[in-house]
Design an enzyme around this catalytic site. Sequence first.
Site, short mmCIF file in Angstrom:
data_model
loop_
_atom_site.label_atom_id
_atom_site.label_comp_id
_atom_site.label_asym_id
_atom_site.label_seq_id
_atom_site.Cartn_x
_atom_site.Cartn_y
_atom_site.Cartn_z
N GLU A 61 0.85 -1.19 0.00
CA GLU A 61 0.00 0.00 0.00
C GLU A 61 0.88 1.24 0.00
O GLU A 61 2.08 1.15 0.29
CB GLU A 61 -0.93 -0.03 1.22
CG GLU A 61 -1.92 -1.18 1.18
CD GLU A 61 -2.88 -1.19 2.36
OE1 GLU A 61 -2.78 -0.28 3.22
OE2 GLU A 61 -3.72 -2.10 2.43
N SER A 100 7.44 -2.45 3.12
CA SER A 100 7.58 -3.88 3.43
C SER A 100 6.86 -4.29 4.71
O SER A 100 6.86 -5.47 5.06
CB SER A 100 9.08 -4.22 3.56
OG SER A 100 9.76 -4.03 2.35
N ARG A 105 36.12 -4.02 -28.96
CA ARG A 105 36.65 -2.67 -28.76
C ARG A 105 38.17 -2.70 -28.64
O ARG A 105 38.71 -3.49 -27.85
CB ARG A 105 36.04 -2.06 -27.49
CG ARG A 105 36.57 -0.72 -27.09
CD ARG A 105 36.08 0.38 -28.01
NE ARG A 105 36.40 1.70 -27.47
CZ ARG A 105 36.11 2.84 -28.07
NH1 ARG A 105 35.49 2.82 -29.24
NH2 ARG A 105 36.43 3.99 -27.53
N ILE A 108 32.54 -1.29 -18.95
CA ILE A 108 33.30 -1.85 -20.06
C ILE A 108 32.90 -1.19 -21.39
O ILE A 108 33.74 -0.94 -22.26
CB ILE A 108 33.11 -3.38 -20.13
CG1 ILE A 108 33.88 -4.06 -18.99
CG2 ILE A 108 33.57 -3.94 -21.48
CD1 ILE A 108 33.59 -5.54 -18.84
N HIS A 109 31.63 -0.86 -21.52
CA HIS A 109 31.15 -0.21 -22.73
C HIS A 109 31.60 1.24 -22.85
O HIS A 109 31.46 1.84 -23.93
CB HIS A 109 29.62 -0.26 -22.79
CG HIS A 109 29.06 -1.56 -23.26
ND1 HIS A 109 29.05 -2.70 -22.48
CD2 HIS A 109 28.47 -1.91 -24.43
CE1 HIS A 109 28.49 -3.69 -23.16
NE2 HIS A 109 28.13 -3.24 -24.35
N GLU A 116 9.89 -7.85 -4.00
CA GLU A 116 9.75 -8.99 -3.07
C GLU A 116 10.57 -8.79 -1.80
O GLU A 116 11.07 -9.74 -1.21
CB GLU A 116 10.16 -10.31 -3.75
CG GLU A 116 9.51 -10.56 -5.09
CD GLU A 116 8.02 -10.80 -4.99
OE1 GLU A 116 7.48 -10.74 -3.88
OE2 GLU A 116 7.39 -11.02 -6.04
#
Length: 400
Positions: A131, A136, A283, A352-353, A378
């Site tokens: 709600e 939690s 790359r 890494i990109h 959850e």
Amino acid sequence: MSRLAQTEGLTDIQREILSTVRDFVDKEILPVATELEHRDEYPTAIVEGLKELGVFGLTIPEEYGGLGESLLTYALCVEEIARGWMSVSGIINTHFIVAYMLKQHGTEEQKEYFLPKMALGEIRGAFSMSEPGLGSDVSAITSKAVQDGDEYVLNGQKMWLTNGGTSTLVAVLCRTGDAHEGVAPHKAMTTFLIEKEPGFGEVRPGLTIPGKIDKMGYKGVDTTELIMDGLRIPADRVLGGMPNRGFYQMMDGVEVGRVNVAARGCGVAQRAFELGVAYAQQRHTFGKPIAQHQAIQFKLAEMGTKVEAAHAMMVNAARKKDSGARNDLEAGMAKYLASEYCKEVVEDAFRIHGGYGFSKEYEIERLYREAPMLLIGEGTAEIQKMIIGRRLLEEYRTQD
């Protein structure tokens, strides 16, 4: 080892199911996931394909038209689906939790009425505890159901309802007693099985789904509020036929849901690793692929180890639940570790990109926005730690 996150001891049927799902993910989900996600578009064609594969009835017993498979099989399928697009696994998860709750706690009439249609995907499930003001703290819910003859009248507001618009059956937790009556809060809650029309607005008299909540990630799947204002529900739609058992029924469902969230974390982390290790070999900097630089190899080593560890804990939690044993400790550990590791693996793949990771042209940008939901769904990491800590103290309690 051909790739990470292999599972030992599977049957031929389990391997065949997983192979079929993986092929579907590679052919039907991955090519369109990012485009659909950027448009926040519900994946109708993907869902129809999963219905044809029988995924909606994967764990529903054969006597009700399902495949009768284990939680482990389901979790491994979710891992594969989340590897393609996490939102699709969310569509399946809420349906699965409601089907599980019906299977475990429903009356025979409720099982015979709902489960065959759920197995076909004709009835699609969602469940609702949270709600706006409680997070939690489930015991603090204020939505209330009052009995009126052979009906209950429901009033209250629910939040963060996955599949709120597209579902046709919602399991809703409401209070059916008051604390001043001397009843512990968790013993005065009831789960109601609410049938409704799909869509938004007033979906049945007294029940409104206002619209989709706009989110940072986890797009495509509809996340909504649910408002009950004088909603009348027949008494025979109390899950299990008896009131005031809802808290335990919902917690049982959430326990398997935590295994599912762990599986989603594993799937997203696997995809992030795949993207990172592939880009590192494409790359080039300083005359060689960045994968040949020690700094990147260290990242890949850490990422691969985390993917493997999270998968192992998720499998252990699923097998424990399948055995019939209590698994709140294992499910909490798996959910906590998998979601945290997922965030870290996705961030390393993003790094890494380099600058391209910030571009919407690259898939890792989508994963970077999706991973944070797993830290909350959850039960937050803090809630998992509370569960884990209490259970460990039970197991390791010293003599006074």
